[in-house]
Motif scaffolding. Sequence first.
Motif, mmCIF file in Angstrom:
data_model
loop_
_atom_site.group_PDB
_atom_site.id
_atom_site.type_symbol
_atom_site.label_atom_id
_atom_site.label_comp_id
_atom_site.label_asym_id
_atom_site.label_seq_id
_atom_site.Cartn_x
_atom_site.Cartn_y
_atom_site.Cartn_z
ATOM 1 N N LYS A 1 -7.875 4.059 -7.216
ATOM 2 C CA LYS A 1 -8.391 4.223 -5.864
ATOM 3 C C LYS A 1 -9.272 3.024 -5.469
ATOM 4 O O LYS A 1 -9.244 2.578 -4.318
ATOM 5 C CB LYS A 1 -9.192 5.520 -5.752
ATOM 6 C CG LYS A 1 -8.346 6.785 -5.911
ATOM 7 C CD LYS A 1 -9.199 8.029 -5.791
ATOM 8 C CE LYS A 1 -8.355 9.291 -5.967
ATOM 9 N NZ LYS A 1 -9.179 10.526 -5.872
ATOM 10 N N TYR B 1 -1.164 -1.975 -6.545
ATOM 11 C CA TYR B 1 -2.204 -2.540 -5.681
ATOM 12 C C TYR B 1 -2.614 -3.935 -6.135
ATOM 13 O O TYR B 1 -2.802 -4.835 -5.317
ATOM 14 C CB TYR B 1 -3.429 -1.618 -5.662
ATOM 15 C CG TYR B 1 -3.141 -0.213 -5.197
ATOM 16 C CD1 TYR B 1 -2.452 0.021 -4.001
ATOM 17 C CD2 TYR B 1 -3.546 0.891 -5.948
ATOM 18 C CE1 TYR B 1 -2.181 1.315 -3.580
ATOM 19 C CE2 TYR B 1 -3.292 2.194 -5.533
ATOM 20 C CZ TYR B 1 -2.602 2.399 -4.358
ATOM 21 O OH TYR B 1 -2.329 3.676 -3.942
ATOM 22 N N ARG C 1 -7.015 0.149 -4.657
ATOM 23 C CA ARG C 1 -6.453 0.345 -3.316
ATOM 24 C C ARG C 1 -7.439 -0.106 -2.245
ATOM 25 O O ARG C 1 -7.085 -0.777 -1.274
ATOM 26 C CB ARG C 1 -6.085 1.806 -3.104
ATOM 27 C CG ARG C 1 -5.357 2.102 -1.786
ATOM 28 C CD ARG C 1 -5.054 3.598 -1.680
ATOM 29 N NE ARG C 1 -4.135 3.871 -0.599
ATOM 30 C CZ ARG C 1 -4.479 4.055 0.668
ATOM 31 N NH1 ARG C 1 -5.766 3.967 1.025
ATOM 32 N NH2 ARG C 1 -3.572 4.318 1.599
ATOM 33 N N VAL D 1 -4.842 11.130 -9.302
ATOM 34 C CA VAL D 1 -4.785 9.671 -9.351
ATOM 35 C C VAL D 1 -6.126 9.153 -9.884
ATOM 36 O O VAL D 1 -7.185 9.541 -9.370
ATOM 37 C CB VAL D 1 -4.507 9.079 -7.959
ATOM 38 C CG1 VAL D 1 -4.538 7.559 -8.003
ATOM 39 C CG2 VAL D 1 -3.166 9.576 -7.432
ATOM 40 N N THR E 1 3.146 1.923 -3.123
ATOM 41 C CA THR E 1 2.367 2.264 -4.312
ATOM 42 C C THR E 1 1.766 3.656 -4.177
ATOM 43 O O THR E 1 1.715 4.415 -5.151
ATOM 44 C CB THR E 1 1.258 1.226 -4.545
ATOM 45 O OG1 THR E 1 1.839 -0.080 -4.642
ATOM 46 C CG2 THR E 1 0.494 1.526 -5.825
ATOM 47 N N ASP E 2 1.325 3.995 -2.971
ATOM 48 C CA ASP E 2 0.833 5.357 -2.720
ATOM 49 C C ASP E 2 1.897 6.384 -3.092
ATOM 50 O O ASP E 2 1.617 7.389 -3.765
ATOM 51 C CB ASP E 2 0.475 5.529 -1.246
ATOM 52 C CG ASP E 2 -0.803 4.803 -0.854
ATOM 53 O OD1 ASP E 2 -1.514 4.307 -1.753
ATOM 54 O OD2 ASP E 2 -1.089 4.721 0.355
ATOM 55 N N GLU E 3 3.133 6.150 -2.657
ATOM 56 C CA GLU E 3 4.218 7.091 -2.917
ATOM 57 C C GLU E 3 4.483 7.236 -4.411
ATOM 58 O O GLU E 3 4.707 8.350 -4.911
ATOM 59 C CB GLU E 3 5.482 6.636 -2.195
ATOM 60 C CG GLU E 3 5.390 6.762 -0.674
ATOM 61 C CD GLU E 3 6.617 6.203 0.016
ATOM 62 O OE1 GLU E 3 7.548 5.744 -0.689
ATOM 63 O OE2 GLU E 3 6.663 6.219 1.262
ATOM 64 N N VAL F 1 0.821 -1.212 0.000
ATOM 65 C CA VAL F 1 0.000 0.000 0.000
ATOM 66 C C VAL F 1 0.857 1.265 0.000
ATOM 67 O O VAL F 1 0.756 2.116 -0.887
ATOM 68 C CB VAL F 1 -0.953 0.012 1.209
ATOM 69 C CG1 VAL F 1 -1.827 1.268 1.177
ATOM 70 C CG2 VAL F 1 -1.813 -1.236 1.233
ATOM 71 N N GLY F 2 1.710 1.397 1.012
ATOM 72 C CA GLY F 2 2.467 2.627 1.181
ATOM 73 C C GLY F 2 3.372 2.950 0.002
ATOM 74 O O GLY F 2 3.424 4.094 -0.461
ATOM 75 N N GLU G 1 3.205 -4.214 6.739
ATOM 76 C CA GLU G 1 1.847 -3.675 6.594
ATOM 77 C C GLU G 1 0.788 -4.728 6.923
ATOM 78 O O GLU G 1 -0.320 -4.393 7.347
ATOM 79 C CB GLU G 1 1.631 -3.157 5.172
ATOM 80 C CG GLU G 1 2.392 -1.878 4.855
ATOM 81 C CD GLU G 1 2.182 -1.401 3.426
ATOM 82 O OE1 GLU G 1 2.464 -0.221 3.153
ATOM 83 O OE2 GLU G 1 1.747 -2.221 2.585
ATOM 84 N N LEU H 1 2.340 6.720 -6.956
ATOM 85 C CA LEU H 1 1.243 7.415 -7.622
ATOM 86 C C LEU H 1 1.223 8.902 -7.275
ATOM 87 O O LEU H 1 0.947 9.748 -8.141
ATOM 88 C CB LEU H 1 -0.090 6.768 -7.236
ATOM 89 C CG LEU H 1 -0.298 5.335 -7.730
ATOM 90 C CD1 LEU H 1 -1.634 4.793 -7.254
ATOM 91 C CD2 LEU H 1 -0.208 5.266 -9.249
ATOM 92 N N MET H 2 1.524 9.226 -6.041
ATOM 93 C CA MET H 2 1.558 10.635 -5.651
ATOM 94 C C MET H 2 2.700 11.361 -6.354
ATOM 95 O O MET H 2 2.575 12.534 -6.730
ATOM 96 C CB MET H 2 1.693 10.757 -4.138
ATOM 97 C CG MET H 2 0.485 10.259 -3.354
ATOM 98 S SD MET H 2 -1.064 11.055 -3.860
ATOM 99 C CE MET H 2 -0.740 12.756 -3.347
#
Length: 300
Positions: A64, A199, A67, A59, A44-46, A41-42, A104, A48-49
């Motif tokens: 989303k 994700y 996720r 995004v 992939t978040d980084e 999660v974390g 995680e 995409l951001m």
Amino acid sequence: TKAALDAKATLSLQEYCTTKTLAYAESLGQKGEALHCPMGVGATDELLMKVSQLTGKPVPEQLKLERGRLLDAMADSQGWLHGKQYAIYGDPDFVYGMARFVMETGGEPRHCLATNGNVAWEQQMQALFDSSPFGKDCKAWPGRDLWHMRSLLATEPVHLLIGNSYGKYLERDVGTPLVRLMFPIFDRHHHHRFPTFGYQGALRVLVTLLDKIFDKLDDSTIIPGVTDSFRVHGRATLTDDPALLADSAVEGKVPRLGILVDIETAYTQCSKAFLRSHLWDPARFVDRSTLPTNGEIHAV
């Protein structure tokens, strides 16, 4: 390839394998960004951001939704993954990304080994461990090989081993179940067709870990020589009752949570699978002398 020279930035998903690539991109006036493998999660978040920041675009909603499905799956499987201990080896960026995802899920990446890892990688790994209570007893091993990992597994056992196909020799020697997720995977087909990044990739990795855990559970409930089958059904709930958890202490450590099962039905099951397969019939066992030795196999 030629158009890439005009790109605004170059994103690397393997920091330790692309230092020269990023330096070259920056020499052309591009902005270079180094990330580890976007697993979980974390991470992939980084990613995409960062892409959203560079492009100025939001995004996509589809990502989303992916996720959300991943988080839902992780929550559903929490009881099976929490507290599991892992040994991870391979490329430095893979080991970092996999260890982060494991934490995680509530797991502990106890032994993290990268033969081509360096002191900087070891320090990054330690910072990762320090960021979570699940990293308390974890350690990174740069510049070591699988023989060192074999020693670790023999003296400090874990639940699962994660890496490439070469880990099967450790699985044979020490009995730690191997999860094949890292290149090269040369003794299985089509693993390269399934993602491990993003994700969707994390969901695939999650299912792979769970399958191995359940396979091991099935194996441990089969007693050699016994063909009787017995099934138990009921409802499971989580408990933090210290009195109930005291008997589950391992090496002096009492678990924070336990699974309490209220049995609703229990019955014997037909043993035809054991009987028809002649699983425990010595007459059906293969004589080891009729098989080639490991040396003979390698010679071919």
